[in-house]
Motif scaffolding. Structure first.
Motif, PDB file in Angstrom:
ATOM      1  N   HIS A  21      -7.499  35.406  40.272  1.00  0.00           N
ATOM      2  CA  HIS A  21      -7.262  35.979  38.948  1.00  0.00           C
ATOM      3  C   HIS A  21      -7.160  34.873  37.904  1.00  0.00           C
ATOM      4  CE1 HIS A  21      -5.906  38.832  35.947  1.00  0.00           C
ATOM      5  NE2 HIS A  21      -4.868  38.054  35.690  1.00  0.00           N
ATOM      6  N   ALA A  22      -6.466  33.792  38.247  1.00  0.00           N
ATOM      7  CA  ALA A  22      -6.321  32.665  37.316  1.00  0.00           C
ATOM      8  C   ALA A  22      -7.676  32.033  37.022  1.00  0.00           C
ATOM      9  CB  ALA A  22      -5.360  31.627  37.890  1.00  0.00           C
ATOM     10  N   ARG A  23      -8.495  31.889  38.067  1.00  0.00           N
ATOM     11  CA  ARG A  23      -9.825  31.309  37.858  1.00  0.00           C
ATOM     12  C   ARG A  23     -10.669  32.196  36.956  1.00  0.00           C
ATOM     13  NH1 ARG A  23     -11.033  29.624  44.155  1.00  0.00           N
ATOM     14  NH2 ARG A  23      -9.961  27.606  44.142  1.00  0.00           N
ATOM     15  N   ALA A  24     -10.597  33.492  37.166  1.00  0.00           N
ATOM     16  CA  ALA A  24     -11.360  34.424  36.335  1.00  0.00           C
ATOM     17  C   ALA A  24     -10.909  34.345  34.879  1.00  0.00           C
ATOM     18  CB  ALA A  24     -11.200  35.847  36.869  1.00  0.00           C
ATOM     19  N   GLU A  25      -9.592  34.232  34.658  1.00  0.00           N
ATOM     20  CA  GLU A  25      -9.082  34.115  33.293  1.00  0.00           C
ATOM     21  C   GLU A  25      -9.522  32.811  32.655  1.00  0.00           C
ATOM     22  OE1 GLU A  25      -4.852  34.656  33.395  1.00  0.00           O
ATOM     23  OE2 GLU A  25      -5.067  36.809  32.981  1.00  0.00           O
ATOM     24  N   ASN A  26      -9.489  31.719  33.434  1.00  0.00           N
ATOM     25  CA  ASN A  26      -9.939  30.433  32.905  1.00  0.00           C
ATOM     26  C   ASN A  26     -11.416  30.489  32.527  1.00  0.00           C
ATOM     27  OD1 ASN A  26      -7.447  29.214  33.199  1.00  0.00           O
ATOM     28  ND2 ASN A  26      -7.891  28.411  35.237  1.00  0.00           N
ATOM     29  N   ALA A  27     -12.227  31.125  33.376  1.00  0.00           N
ATOM     30  CA  ALA A  27     -13.651  31.261  33.090  1.00  0.00           C
ATOM     31  C   ALA A  27     -13.864  32.067  31.814  1.00  0.00           C
ATOM     32  CB  ALA A  27     -14.367  31.926  34.265  1.00  0.00           C
ATOM     33  N   ALA A  28     -13.112  33.156  31.675  1.00  0.00           N
ATOM     34  CA  ALA A  28     -13.239  33.996  30.475  1.00  0.00           C
ATOM     35  C   ALA A  28     -12.873  33.217  29.220  1.00  0.00           C
ATOM     36  CB  ALA A  28     -12.359  35.233  30.612  1.00  0.00           C
ATOM     37  N   ARG A  29     -11.801  32.407  29.299  1.00  0.00           N
ATOM     38  CA  ARG A  29     -11.400  31.601  28.134  1.00  0.00           C
ATOM     39  C   ARG A  29     -12.464  30.558  27.794  1.00  0.00           C
ATOM     40  NH1 ARG A  29      -6.106  32.116  30.348  1.00  0.00           N
ATOM     41  NH2 ARG A  29      -6.365  30.199  31.557  1.00  0.00           N
ATOM     42  N   TYR A  30     -13.038  29.953  28.848  1.00  0.00           N
ATOM     43  CA  TYR A  30     -14.062  28.931  28.617  1.00  0.00           C
ATOM     44  C   TYR A  30     -15.273  29.545  27.916  1.00  0.00           C
ATOM     45  CZ  TYR A  30     -17.271  25.087  29.513  1.00  0.00           C
ATOM     46  OH  TYR A  30     -18.165  24.070  29.360  1.00  0.00           O
ATOM     47  N   PHE A  31     -15.749  30.687  28.423  1.00  0.00           N
ATOM     48  CA  PHE A  31     -16.907  31.325  27.816  1.00  0.00           C
ATOM     49  C   PHE A  31     -16.615  31.753  26.380  1.00  0.00           C
ATOM     50  CE2 PHE A  31     -18.225  32.260  32.318  1.00  0.00           C
ATOM     51  CZ  PHE A  31     -19.345  31.452  32.289  1.00  0.00           C
ATOM     52  N   GLY A  71     -27.588  21.388  38.912  1.00  0.00           N
ATOM     53  CA  GLY A  71     -26.964  21.507  37.609  1.00  0.00           C
ATOM     54  C   GLY A  71     -26.490  22.935  37.431  1.00  0.00           C
ATOM     55  N   ALA A  72     -25.663  23.386  38.364  1.00  0.00           N
ATOM     56  CA  ALA A  72     -25.308  24.809  38.448  1.00  0.00           C
ATOM     57  C   ALA A  72     -24.562  25.323  37.226  1.00  0.00           C
ATOM     58  CB  ALA A  72     -24.470  25.056  39.705  1.00  0.00           C
ATOM     59  N   GLY A  73     -23.878  24.421  36.505  1.00  0.00           N
ATOM     60  CA  GLY A  73     -23.176  24.857  35.313  1.00  0.00           C
ATOM     61  C   GLY A  73     -22.209  25.986  35.588  1.00  0.00           C
ATOM     62  N   ALA A  74     -22.340  27.070  34.833  1.00  0.00           N
ATOM     63  CA  ALA A  74     -21.418  28.196  34.959  1.00  0.00           C
ATOM     64  C   ALA A  74     -21.803  29.165  36.068  1.00  0.00           C
ATOM     65  CB  ALA A  74     -21.329  28.948  33.635  1.00  0.00           C
ATOM     66  N   GLY A  75     -22.872  28.867  36.818  1.00  0.00           N
ATOM     67  CA  GLY A  75     -23.196  29.669  37.987  1.00  0.00           C
ATOM     68  C   GLY A  75     -24.131  30.845  37.777  1.00  0.00           C
ATOM     69  N   ARG A  76     -24.761  30.937  36.613  1.00  0.00           N
ATOM     70  CA  ARG A  76     -25.604  32.098  36.332  1.00  0.00           C
ATOM     71  C   ARG A  76     -26.795  32.198  37.286  1.00  0.00           C
ATOM     72  NH1 ARG A  76     -26.250  37.212  35.680  1.00  0.00           N
ATOM     73  NH2 ARG A  76     -28.154  37.792  34.572  1.00  0.00           N
ATOM     74  N   LEU A  98     -17.826  23.495  37.401  1.00  0.00           N
ATOM     75  CA  LEU A  98     -17.737  24.088  38.736  1.00  0.00           C
ATOM     76  C   LEU A  98     -16.557  25.047  38.827  1.00  0.00           C
ATOM     77  CD1 LEU A  98     -18.575  21.032  41.008  1.00  0.00           C
ATOM     78  CD2 LEU A  98     -20.012  23.033  40.593  1.00  0.00           C
ATOM     79  N   GLY A  99     -15.469  24.724  38.129  1.00  0.00           N
ATOM     80  CA  GLY A  99     -14.331  25.632  38.094  1.00  0.00           C
ATOM     81  C   GLY A  99     -14.685  26.943  37.426  1.00  0.00           C
ATOM     82  N   VAL A 100     -15.461  26.856  36.351  1.00  0.00           N
ATOM     83  CA  VAL A 100     -15.919  28.068  35.676  1.00  0.00           C
ATOM     84  C   VAL A 100     -16.824  28.873  36.599  1.00  0.00           C
ATOM     85  CG1 VAL A 100     -17.299  28.944  33.758  1.00  0.00           C
ATOM     86  CG2 VAL A 100     -15.720  27.056  33.372  1.00  0.00           C
ATOM     87  N   ALA A 101     -17.751  28.178  37.254  1.00  0.00           N
ATOM     88  CA  ALA A 101     -18.673  28.863  38.164  1.00  0.00           C
ATOM     89  C   ALA A 101     -17.918  29.528  39.309  1.00  0.00           C
ATOM     90  CB  ALA A 101     -19.690  27.865  38.709  1.00  0.00           C
ATOM     91  N   ARG A 102     -16.910  28.830  39.835  1.00  0.00           N
ATOM     92  CA  ARG A 102     -16.145  29.381  40.962  1.00  0.00           C
ATOM     93  C   ARG A 102     -15.441  30.676  40.556  1.00  0.00           C
ATOM     94  NH1 ARG A 102     -14.198  25.020  42.177  1.00  0.00           N
ATOM     95  NH2 ARG A 102     -15.614  24.504  43.872  1.00  0.00           N
ATOM     96  N   GLY A 103     -14.820  30.658  39.375  1.00  0.00           N
ATOM     97  CA  GLY A 103     -14.155  31.869  38.907  1.00  0.00           C
ATOM     98  C   GLY A 103     -15.130  33.002  38.680  1.00  0.00           C
ATOM     99  N   ARG A 104     -16.288  32.662  38.143  1.00  0.00           N
ATOM    100  CA  ARG A 104     -17.294  33.681  37.860  1.00  0.00           C
ATOM    101  C   ARG A 104     -17.858  34.277  39.149  1.00  0.00           C
ATOM    102  NH1 ARG A 104     -22.120  32.525  33.527  1.00  0.00           N
ATOM    103  NH2 ARG A 104     -23.057  34.599  33.492  1.00  0.00           N
ATOM    104  N   LEU A 105     -18.151  33.414  40.124  1.00  0.00           N
ATOM    105  CA  LEU A 105     -18.768  33.874  41.363  1.00  0.00           C
ATOM    106  C   LEU A 105     -17.797  34.650  42.233  1.00  0.00           C
ATOM    107  CD1 LEU A 105     -20.911  30.716  42.112  1.00  0.00           C
ATOM    108  CD2 LEU A 105     -21.771  32.976  41.478  1.00  0.00           C
ATOM    109  N   GLU A 106     -16.522  34.326  42.151  1.00  0.00           N
ATOM    110  CA  GLU A 106     -15.543  35.077  42.929  1.00  0.00           C
ATOM    111  C   GLU A 106     -15.480  36.526  42.472  1.00  0.00           C
ATOM    112  OE1 GLU A 106     -11.920  32.874  42.706  1.00  0.00           O
ATOM    113  OE2 GLU A 106     -12.439  31.578  44.403  1.00  0.00           O
TER     114      GLU A 106
END
Length: 243
Positions: A21-31, A71-76, A98-106
């Motif tokens: 959940h924390a990773r998903a929130e961090n990804a959302a804030r980053y985007f 160059g996976a970036g945000a994982g799209r 990679l942290g953003v990608a991890r939250g997004r992919l989870e």
């Protein structure tokens, strides 16, 4: 063995859920923080949906054993192509991305994706192991695109494919000044030559030109190349049944 209702196991699951959940929130804030910047860049070229559709068409629908996103970036790209792969790996130098990608992919629930921090010039990937590698909007950030393509070729399995997506030549100097672009696009001749130097054969080249009525200026190019080595598949054993 732990029972399904074991308190320790339940606690671990709860902590894992909190981490995700924390990773998903961090990804959302980053985007959210970078959405305006990305929107400005995307407005310069054909819609991203059109680019992704063209990529799907070029790659095709056949299953892939090992997929690599360079160059996976945000994982799209992993979101798009991991479903047709047995195993997918995304490599990026930035731990933040990679942290953003991890939250997004989870959030997607993929269990066949691995993320690795690594240098695109020295990939943490075994030689001759990748069936499909993707470089989406990566080369224009690099000082030595040819070296990156040679390293990508190194990890391709015999007959493996490399899909490169980047801008055609343009004059948008602001991308160099504000967004760290090292190169203002690539010509077909340049990328074709670099891929040939890497020992790859060109299969296909496509250009997606923007609609002038939309105010876009940049053309997106796609190159699909293949490792020329071929390993013949063993002839399958066929059994016959008599009625």
């Amino acid at each position: 063995w732990l029972e399904a209702d074991d308190a320790l196991l339940a606690g671990d699951r709860a902590r894992l859920a909190q981490v995700r959940h924390a990773r998903a929130e961090n990804a959302a804030r980053y985007f959210a923080a970078h959405a305006e910047e990305w929107d400005r860049i995307r407005a310069l070229h054909v819609p991203e949906e059109s680019v992704e559709e063209a990529m799907r068409e070029v790659v095709g629908e056949r299953p892939v054993r090992n997929l690599l996103d360079l160059g996976a970036g945000a994982g799209r790209m992993l979101e798009l192509f991991a479903p047709q792969a047995e195993r997918a790996v995304g490599v990026d130098l930035s731990s933040a991305m990679l942290g953003v990608a991890r939250g997004r992919l989870e959030e997607t629930g993929f269990d066949n994706v691995q993320l690795r921090q690594g240098d695109i010039y020295a990939l943490p990937i075994e030689r001759n192991s990748i069936d499909l590698a993707i470089m989406h909007q990566v080369l224009h950030f690099l000082d030595d695109p040819g070296r990156a393509l040679r390293e990508a070729a190194r990890v391709l399995a015999p007959g493996g494919r490399l899909l490169v997506v980047d801008f055609a030549p343009h004059q948008e100097e602001a991308l160099r000044d504000k967004h760290a672009h090292r190169r203002l696009g690539f010509s077909d001749a340049e990328i074709t030559g670099l891929l040939a130097q890497a020992g790859l054969d060109i299969i296909q080249h496509r250009q997606l030109a923007p609609d002038p009525s939309e105010g876009a200026k940049l053309t997106v190019s796609l190159w699909l190349a293949r490792d020329p080595r071929v390993i013949a598949d063993p002839i399958p054993t066929v059994s016959y049944e008599t009625a």
